[in-house]
Design a protein around this motif. Sequence first.
Motif, short mmCIF file in Angstrom:
data_model
loop_
_atom_site.label_atom_id
_atom_site.label_comp_id
_atom_site.label_asym_id
_atom_site.label_seq_id
_atom_site.Cartn_x
_atom_site.Cartn_y
_atom_site.Cartn_z
N LYS A 1 58.77 118.03 -25.43
CA LYS A 1 57.86 117.13 -24.72
C LYS A 1 57.94 115.78 -25.43
O LYS A 1 57.72 115.70 -26.64
CB LYS A 1 56.44 117.70 -24.79
CG LYS A 1 55.53 117.12 -23.73
CD LYS A 1 54.19 117.83 -23.68
CE LYS A 1 53.33 117.14 -22.64
NZ LYS A 1 51.91 117.43 -22.78
N PHE A 2 58.32 114.73 -24.68
CA PHE A 2 58.43 113.41 -25.32
C PHE A 2 58.21 112.33 -24.26
O PHE A 2 58.37 112.57 -23.06
CB PHE A 2 59.81 113.24 -25.98
CG PHE A 2 60.93 113.05 -25.00
CD1 PHE A 2 61.36 111.78 -24.63
CD2 PHE A 2 61.55 114.14 -24.40
CE1 PHE A 2 62.38 111.60 -23.71
CE2 PHE A 2 62.58 113.97 -23.48
CZ PHE A 2 62.99 112.70 -23.13
N ARG A 3 57.88 111.15 -24.74
CA ARG A 3 57.77 109.98 -23.85
C ARG A 3 58.04 108.72 -24.66
O ARG A 3 57.39 108.46 -25.67
CB ARG A 3 56.39 109.92 -23.20
CG ARG A 3 56.25 108.79 -22.19
CD ARG A 3 54.94 108.86 -21.43
NE ARG A 3 54.70 107.62 -20.71
CZ ARG A 3 55.25 107.30 -19.54
NH1 ARG A 3 56.09 108.13 -18.96
NH2 ARG A 3 54.98 106.15 -18.94
N VAL A 4 59.05 107.97 -24.20
CA VAL A 4 59.41 106.70 -24.85
C VAL A 4 59.32 105.62 -23.78
O VAL A 4 59.93 105.75 -22.71
CB VAL A 4 60.84 106.76 -25.43
CG1 VAL A 4 61.24 105.42 -26.05
CG2 VAL A 4 60.98 107.87 -26.46
N THR A 5 58.56 104.57 -24.06
CA THR A 5 58.44 103.46 -23.09
C THR A 5 58.84 102.16 -23.76
O THR A 5 58.91 102.07 -24.99
CB THR A 5 56.99 103.33 -22.57
OG1 THR A 5 56.14 103.07 -23.69
CG2 THR A 5 56.53 104.58 -21.85
N GLY A 6 59.10 101.16 -22.94
CA GLY A 6 59.45 99.86 -23.53
C GLY A 6 59.91 98.89 -22.47
O GLY A 6 59.77 99.15 -21.27
N GLN A 7 60.46 97.77 -22.94
CA GLN A 7 60.97 96.77 -22.00
C GLN A 7 62.04 95.90 -22.63
O GLN A 7 62.08 95.73 -23.85
CB GLN A 7 59.82 95.88 -21.50
CG GLN A 7 59.19 95.01 -22.57
CD GLN A 7 58.20 94.00 -21.99
OE1 GLN A 7 57.47 94.32 -21.06
NE2 GLN A 7 58.18 92.80 -22.53
N LEU A 8 62.95 95.41 -21.77
CA LEU A 8 63.85 94.34 -22.16
C LEU A 8 63.23 93.04 -21.67
O LEU A 8 62.62 93.02 -20.59
CB LEU A 8 65.23 94.52 -21.51
CG LEU A 8 66.09 95.70 -21.95
CD1 LEU A 8 67.43 95.67 -21.23
CD2 LEU A 8 66.30 95.70 -23.45
N THR A 9 63.39 91.96 -22.43
CA THR A 9 62.78 90.69 -22.06
C THR A 9 63.23 90.26 -20.66
O THR A 9 62.47 89.73 -19.88
CB THR A 9 63.15 89.60 -23.09
OG1 THR A 9 62.87 90.12 -24.39
CG2 THR A 9 62.35 88.34 -22.88
N SER A 10 64.52 90.54 -20.34
CA SER A 10 65.04 90.22 -19.00
C SER A 10 66.33 91.00 -18.78
O SER A 10 67.01 91.36 -19.74
CB SER A 10 65.34 88.72 -18.88
OG SER A 10 65.98 88.44 -17.65
N SER A 11 66.67 91.24 -17.51
CA SER A 11 67.95 91.90 -17.23
C SER A 11 69.04 90.85 -16.97
O SER A 11 70.20 91.18 -16.82
CB SER A 11 67.83 92.81 -16.01
OG SER A 11 67.54 92.03 -14.87
N HIS A 12 68.64 89.57 -16.89
CA HIS A 12 69.61 88.48 -16.72
C HIS A 12 69.58 87.66 -18.00
O HIS A 12 68.60 86.98 -18.27
CB HIS A 12 69.24 87.63 -15.50
CG HIS A 12 70.27 86.57 -15.20
ND1 HIS A 12 70.05 85.56 -14.31
CD2 HIS A 12 71.52 86.37 -15.70
CE1 HIS A 12 71.13 84.79 -14.25
NE2 HIS A 12 72.03 85.26 -15.09
N ILE A 13 70.65 87.76 -18.81
CA ILE A 13 70.58 87.13 -20.11
C ILE A 13 71.70 86.11 -20.30
O ILE A 13 72.76 86.19 -19.67
CB ILE A 13 70.63 88.17 -21.26
CG1 ILE A 13 71.94 88.95 -21.23
CG2 ILE A 13 69.46 89.13 -21.17
CD1 ILE A 13 72.14 89.79 -22.46
N SER A 14 71.44 85.17 -21.21
CA SER A 14 72.44 84.17 -21.55
C SER A 14 73.35 84.75 -22.63
O SER A 14 72.88 85.36 -23.58
CB SER A 14 71.77 82.90 -22.08
OG SER A 14 72.75 82.06 -22.65
#
Length: 304
Positions: free
Chosen positions: A182-195
């Motif tokens: 049983k596990f849960r990992v959440t998060g985010q990338l600042t953007s999917s379109h990057i320089s």
Amino acid sequence: NSTTAMAATLDIRLKRINKTYTDGDTISGYAVIRCKQDCGHNGLTLNLTGTVSMQLSSKNVGVFEAFYNSIKPIQLTGATLELAKPGKFTTGLTEIPFEIPFKSKGNKTLYETYHGVFINIQYVLQLDLKRSLLNKDLSKTCEFLVEYNPKNAGQPSSQTPVTFAISPDSVVNVQNKASLPKFRVTGQLTSSHISISEPLSGELVIEQCATRIKSVELQLVRVETCGCLEGYAKETTEIQNIQVADGDAPRGIKIPLHMVLPRLFTCPSVSATNFRIEFEVNIVVVFQDDYLVSENIPIRVSRF
């Protein structure tokens, strides 16, 4: 006479230390000829070429006989300068300055330099010294780098964060989900379109995990597609892997994600008639028993 062949050496020296150019620039430098004795020749020329070369992976060779035409090298640009007419270079050092305009052939795009596994975009200067029949011709090559002009790129369409959540429910390609802890990992990338000149960034949180964690990794992969409408070969390979947590990472704490895109092995995303270069990021969680789960996020890379 091979001794006189060795008696002369060629070199190309560019005025720009970083050897980086953009469409419309002039490439200037020197052809350098060193002679241990007077050296007769039949002319010195400088050739500029820009090429997209493609190859199929071993598993696709044979399947794709019909598509070999669509993976022939694509010429993006070319130019030739005569630097010296037939004659003689005297003993010692001779420097011949050159200027060669760098522009695309017809309406072709001068894509950024890229060294991939199945696709290479390369720009080369080659110096050729023609010799008499008894002496071997001499040549020297020098790769230079090409980048888009960010002035023409404009601003990114959107900088919206991309969120992700990895849990037993989200995992695909698993026969028996009941075997997963049983596990849960959440998060985010600042953007999917990057320089391409900015680091990829974001964060993740291990909200819960019923087993010990061995490692959390951020993986950058390239997706190279060669071919045309009738058939194409698509290959995914890893560019780099960065460990963001070592061992049983604490729960509920924000772990930063940070990755600098490596020069040459990445380039702005390209979608052309006969080839595509795309990029993806994998968030990988490795459990104590080496079982791993991952989340795949496609990204778009530009120069802005």
